[in-house]
Scaffold this active site. Structure first.
Site, PDB file in Angstrom:
ATOM      1  N   SER A 195       0.950  -1.305  -0.013  1.00  0.00           N
ATOM      2  CA  SER A 195       0.108   0.047  -0.004  1.00  0.00           C
ATOM      3  C   SER A 195       0.704   1.373   0.168  1.00  0.00           C
ATOM      4  CB  SER A 195      -0.790  -0.187   1.158  1.00  0.00           C
ATOM      5  OG  SER A 195      -1.943   1.229   0.989  1.00  0.00           O
TER       6      SER A 195
ATOM      7  N   ASP B 299      -7.889  -5.263  -6.279  1.00  0.00           N
ATOM      8  CA  ASP B 299      -7.662  -3.890  -5.319  1.00  0.00           C
ATOM      9  C   ASP B 299      -8.303  -2.905  -5.575  1.00  0.00           C
ATOM     10  OD1 ASP B 299      -6.714  -1.580  -4.072  1.00  0.00           O
ATOM     11  OD2 ASP B 299      -4.466  -2.470  -4.124  1.00  0.00           O
TER      12      ASP B 299
ATOM     13  N   HIS C 148      -7.082  -5.355  -1.552  1.00  0.00           N
ATOM     14  CA  HIS C 148      -5.959  -4.353  -1.272  1.00  0.00           C
ATOM     15  C   HIS C 148      -5.137  -5.141  -0.249  1.00  0.00           C
ATOM     16  CE1 HIS C 148      -3.474  -0.652  -0.805  1.00  0.00           C
ATOM     17  NE2 HIS C 148      -4.187  -0.389   0.341  1.00  0.00           N
TER      18      HIS C 148
END
Length: 571
Positions: A211, A452, A489
Site C-alpha cells: 500500500s 484492489d 488491497h
C-alpha cells in the site's frame, strides 16, 4: 524538474554516516551482463541494553534498548527469536505554522543471530504510527517475516504522530518527511546503529512494504538505489493523491446512483456487486483452462467481459438481479477510469474481477472515500491545505461536494509556503528510469492484487509496461511484476493471498536465482493465524497457485489436482 533529482541526503552527510566498508559494491557478474551482488554473511549481536548510550548519530535520540526473549513476540502465531528492541526519534522540532511537536519516531529490532541483512519496513496509510518492526514478506502476512528470518528491521512513523491524523499536512516539512525525506534520514542512522550493534554494517539492505509502504519502496528504488539492494513492492499507491481523488469521484458517482439518499452503499449494493462478480467469472474463469473461481488471465478477461452485455439490465425496479441503465453507464466509466470535466483520466482504469462483493472492496469505495481520502487530500496534498481545523472538518461533505478538476489542480500546485507539490513529494521521480538500480545489480519484485479497489493493478501494469519500453522491451533482468488474481488491497478477496516474496528476492539479489514464479496459498485453516473469509467454501483450505512473472499467466496443464500449483504452468 531538478528537485525530483536531488539526492536523499547531502553527499557529505552520507559519506560521514556510512563508512566505506558499508557501501554496497557489486562483485562478479551474471548471465544477463548485470553485476551479481555477493551474499550477506551472519554475525551475532554484541550488546543490547547498553545500545541506548552506545548508538550515537546526529539529530538522533535513543530512548530505550530492551532485550526481548524468544517467544515474547509472536506473529501469526509464530514465536519470534530473541532480539533487541531499540526505540528512538530523529530531528525533534516545533512546526512553525501549527506549533506542534514533530520528530521521526522509530524502532529497530535486532536479532541476536543476525543474517547480515537490513530490512526497511514501509508502513501503510498516512503513517503516523511506529508499527512493530517485523518486516512482512507480503501484504497479508502470516507465513513468515524478515525478523524471523534474521534480518535487522526498522519501522517508523515517517515524521509525525498518529494522533494528529491528516492535520500534520499543515506543516510543510512533515509533508516532505512523509513523502520521502524520513527514509533519507533514517537509512544512514539505521546502518550506523547496526554497525554499533554487530561490529559490522549490513552486507545487503532491502526495502519492502504494501500500500503506502509499497509506495515508499518504489520511491526508495528511484531515490535510494545506491542504499538498498532489493525492493519488495506490494499493491503500490505510487500515485496516491490521484488514486484518492479518483476514489472521491467514485463516491460522488455512487451517491448519485444511491437508492437511499445519503447512503452511497445503495448506489452499488452487495447483491449487485456479487451479480457482476458472477458474470465476470462466467466469461473469464475458464480462460486459463480451469473453472476454479479465479480469473488468472486478467488482460484477456477485460476483452471478454462487457458490463452492458453480460449483466442483465433492469426493466423495472432494482432487486439485485440486474443493473439499471444509469448504473451500467456510471460504473463502466469508473472502471474505465474517473475523468475530469475535459475527459482527462484522473488516475487509472480498474480491471473487472471476481471479488466485488467482498467487504474489503466495499469499505474502500464507500467508507474510506468519504473519511480517509477526504482528509488526506484536504490537509496533506492540496495547496493550499484546508483552513478547517481537524475537529471542524467534514470529510463526507468534502468528498461529495468537491470539484474533481480543482482537486487535481491543487495536488499539482505549489506556493511560497508549500514549495513542493504532492505529485512531486509523493511519487517516484522518473519512474521508468531505474538505471541506477539496474546497473549496480539491485533487484525489484512487485505484486498487486487484481481486485484492489483503491490502487489499481492496471496502474502498476502500465508502469511496468513503461519500464519494459524504457529497457528495450525487457525489464525482467532486474524487475519482476506479479499480479495476484482476486486479491483485494494487500490481502483478502477470493485469492491465494499468502506468499513469501522476500526469500526469492534475496535469492535473486545474492545468488542470481531468477524468480519466474512464486507459489501462493489460501489462508485456510492452519495456514495462518486468521482464515480469509472471502475464500469460497468450495476451495480447498490448502489450495496453491503459481504467481507468474508478468506478462505470463498461470494456465492449467489439462490434468492434475485443480487445487495444486503443480497442475499449472506460467505461459
Amino acid at each position: 524538474m531538478k528537485k525530483h533529482l536531488r539526492p536523499l541526503l547531502p553527499r557529505r552527510l552520507l559519506a560521514a554516516a556510512v563508512p566505506a566498508a558499508l557501501l554496497l559494491a557489486a562483485c562478479g557478474g551474471s548471465d544477463d551482463g548485470l553485476p551479481q551482488l555477493s551474499p550477506a554473511t551472519p554475525a551475532t549481536l554484541l550488546a543490547c541494553t547498553d545500545l541506548v548510550t552506545k548508538i550515537s548519530f546526529p539529530n538522533t535520540t535513543i530512548t530505550a534498548a530492551t532485550q526481548v526473549t524468544a517467544g515474547t513476540l509472536t506473529v501469526a502465531g509464530q514465536p519470534v527469536p530473541e532480539h533487541c528492541r531499540v526505540t528512538g526519534r530523529m530531528f525533534d522540532r516545533v512546526g512553525p505554522i501549527d506549533g506542534a511537536k514533530y520528530a521521526i519516531g522509530f524502532e529497530m529490532r535486532l536479532p541476536k543471530n543476525w543474517n547480515g541483512r537490513f530490512f526497511h519496513q514501509g508502513n501503510g496509510g498516512i503513517d503516523g504510527s511506529v508499527g512493530t518492526a517485523t518486516g512482512a514478506v507480503n501484504g497479508g502476512g502470516g507465513l513468515t517475516n524478515a525478523l524471523n528470518m534474521g534480518f535487522a528491521v526498522i519501522s517508523s512513523d515517517a515524521g509525525h504522530a498518529g494522533s494528529m491524523g491528516p492535520s500534520f499536512g499543515i506543516d510543510p516539512q512533515a509533508r516532505l518527511d512523509y513523502g520521502y525525506q524520513a527514509v533519507a534520514k533514517l537509512t544512514p542512522m539505521a546502518k550506523s546503529a547496526i554497525q554499533t550493534a554487530y561490529g559490522k554494517g549490513p552486507d545487503r539492505s532491502y526495502f519492502g512494504g504494501c500500500s503506502n509502504g509499497g509506495r515508499h519502496s518504489m520511491v526508495a528504488a528511484a531515490r535510494a538505489a545506491d542504499q538498498y539492494d532489493g525492493f519488495l513492492v506490494g499493491n503500490p499507491g505510487f500515485r496516491l493523491p490521484l488514486a484518492a481523488i479518483a476514489n472521491i469521484a467514485g463516491a460522488q458517482a455512487y451517491n448519485t446512483l444511491a437508492s437511499t439518499p445519503g447512503d452511497i452503499t445503495t448506489g452499488f449494493t452487495q447483491a449487485e456487486r456479487q451479480l457482476v462478480s458472477k458474470a465476470v467469472l462466467g466469461k473469464c474463469d475458464a480462460l486459463d483452462g480451469s473453472t476454479d473461481g479465479l480469473v488468472q488471465d486478467t488482460t484477456a478477461c477485460q476483452a471478454a467481459f462487457d458490463l452492458n452485455r453480460d449483466v442483465p439490465t433492469c426493466t423495472a425496479g432494482r432487486d439485485g438481479s440486474c443493473l439499471s441503465p444509469a448504473q451500467k453507464t456510471s460504473i463502466a466509466k469508473l472502471f474505465s477510469g474517473a475523468t475530469t470535466s475535459t475527459g482527462a483520466k484522473v488516475y487509472a482504469s480498474f480491471p473487472f474481477d471476481a471479488g466485488l462483493g467482498t467487504t474489503g472492496w466495499a469499505s474502500w469505495k464507500f467508507s474510506e472515500s468519504l473519511n480517509r481520502d477526504s482528509g488526506a487530500v484536504a490537509f496533506i496534498w492540496q495547496v493550499p491545505p484546508t483552513t478547517d481545523s481537524l475537529a471542524a472538518f467534514n470529510g463526507p461533505n468534502f468528498s461529495l461536494t468537491s470539484n474533481i478538476d480543482t482537486l487535481v489542480s491543487k495536488v499539482n500546485a505549489t506556493n511560497a509556503t508549500y514549495t513542493e507539490a504532492a505529485m512531486s513529494f509523493m511519487t517516484p521521480p522518473n519512474p521508468s528510469n531505474l538505471s541506477a538500480l539496474k546497473n549496480r545489480g539491485a533487484k525489484m519484485m512487485l505484486y498487486h492484487g487484481t481486485n484492489d479497489p483503491i490502487f489499481s493493478s492496471d496502474d502498476t501494469t502500465t508502469w511496468y509496461e513503461n519500464l519494459r519500453a524504457a529497457n528495450n522491451g525487457n525489464a525482467s533482468t532486474f524487475a519482476r511484476f506479479y499480479r495476484v488474481p482476486g486479491m483485494n488491497h494487500c490481502s483478502g478477496g477470493p485469492a491465494t493471498d499468502q506468499f513469501d516474496m522476500l526469500t526469492p528476492l534475496v535469492n535473486w539479489v545474492e545468488k542470481g536465482q531468477v524468480p519466474d514464479s512464486v507459489v501462493a496459498s489460501v489462508r485456510g485453516p492452519g495456514n495462518a493465524a486468521a482464515v480469509n473469509a472471502d475464500v469460497p467454501a468450495t476451495w480447498s483450505a490448502s489450495r496453491t497457485r503459481p504467481l507468474c512473472s508478468y506478462p505470463l499467466v498461470a494456465r492449467y496443464n489439462g490434468s492434475g489436482d485443480i487445487e495444486s500449483a503443480a497442475s499449472f504452468s506460467c505461459r
